[in-house]
Design a protein around this motif. Structure first.
Motif: not given
Length: 278
Positions: A249-268
């Motif tokens: 079975a394919a590994p389950p998708l890990r859903r990121l919260s909007p706050a984590i997504v914004r933090a990743h974008a800020a670091r990038a």
């Protein structure tokens, strides 16, 4: 050749050889399948020996080919117990140049029968105004009078004694032995009642019962790849579940919260600003 009792065993009911026997296989598999097909029964066909038979493929390639031939329905590996004094086990590979389904192999390996349909009945000759031919037991009884006139039986006598005579033949007595046993040592003063005398001899001199056939040969099917003993229905294409692989079975998708997504974008963005430009 393998040790006596081991090695290749040809499967029954194969079609005659033709140039297209293995045309459905890749070139490597077709080459080695043709080589195996021409080996005599009892020849060794393990991976090491197959690699030594020909100059093109090594042991790992031969192992892969045997697995592929098993999946394609051309072979199965089994352990068989010989009904001998020491109950010796032998290892055999059944090979069929005619590809077979799993159902065919399962039926053959479990019952020894190659097909479910029996052979057609032989054509019967038409007879006009003829009585059915006499049985072997009836013929043996009627022939006693020809061997010795003191045991001449009537048709009614032969019919009445036929079941006893049939039991003699079923126990392995040949017609010649039957006649010799019943006509030997007759009373010199004659036989007053041939039917009663013959019945008494049929009962008193009855041969011993023939021993029952031994139990069927014990047979354990092995996985073509890992050689693990398995129940026949558990093998698909001659391979166990571990060797043929199971879809994971394919590994389950890990859903990121909007706050984590914004933090990743800020670091990038920060990394792009502070990184030196060439």
């Amino acid at each position: 050749m393998a040790a006596p009792g081991y090695g290749k065993q040809s499967a029954p009911e194969q079609l005659p050889r033709s140039a297209a026997d293995f045309s459905h296989l890749p070139a490597r598999e077709a080459y080695l399948a043709s080589l195996i097909d021409h080996l005599p029964d009892g020849a060794a066909m393990d991976v090491k020996t197959l690699a030594a038979y020909q100059p093109h493929y090594g042991q790992m390639a031969c192992r892969t080919v045997l697995n592929n031939l098993s999946t394609a329905g051309h072979l199965r590996r089994v352990r068989e117990r010989l009904e001998s004094r020491n109950c010796r086990w032998v290892f055999r590979t059944y090979f069929s140049r005619t590809p077979r389904s799993d159902a065919w192999w399962n039926r053959f390996l479990m019952t020894g029968e190659a097909s479910t349909s029996g052979a057609p009945d032989p054509p019967r000759e038409r007879t006009l105004n003829r009585t059915p031919p006499a049985s072997a037991a009836y013929a043996a009884l009627s022939g006693l009078g020809l061997a010795d006139a003191r045991l001449a039986l009537s048709a009614a006598d032969c019919t009445a004694l036929e079941p006893l005579a049939a039991e003699w033949l079923a126990r392995g007595a040949t017609p010649a032995l039957f006649t010799a046993a019943l006509t030997a040592g007759l009373p010199p003063d004659g036989v007053h009642s041939p039917a009663a005398f013959t019945r008494r001899r049929l009962l008193d001199k009855m041969p011993p019962e023939r021993p029952l056939p031994g139990p069927p040969t014990a047979r354990i099917v092995e996985c073509t790849d890992c050689r693990t003993p398995c129940r026949t229905p558990a093998l698909l294409g001659g391979l166990c579940r571990a060797c043929r692989g199971t879809p994971q079975a394919a590994p389950p998708l890990r859903r990121l919260s909007p706050a984590i997504v914004r933090a990743h974008a800020a670091r990038a963005r920060q990394a792009m600003i502070t990184s030196p430009r060439s």
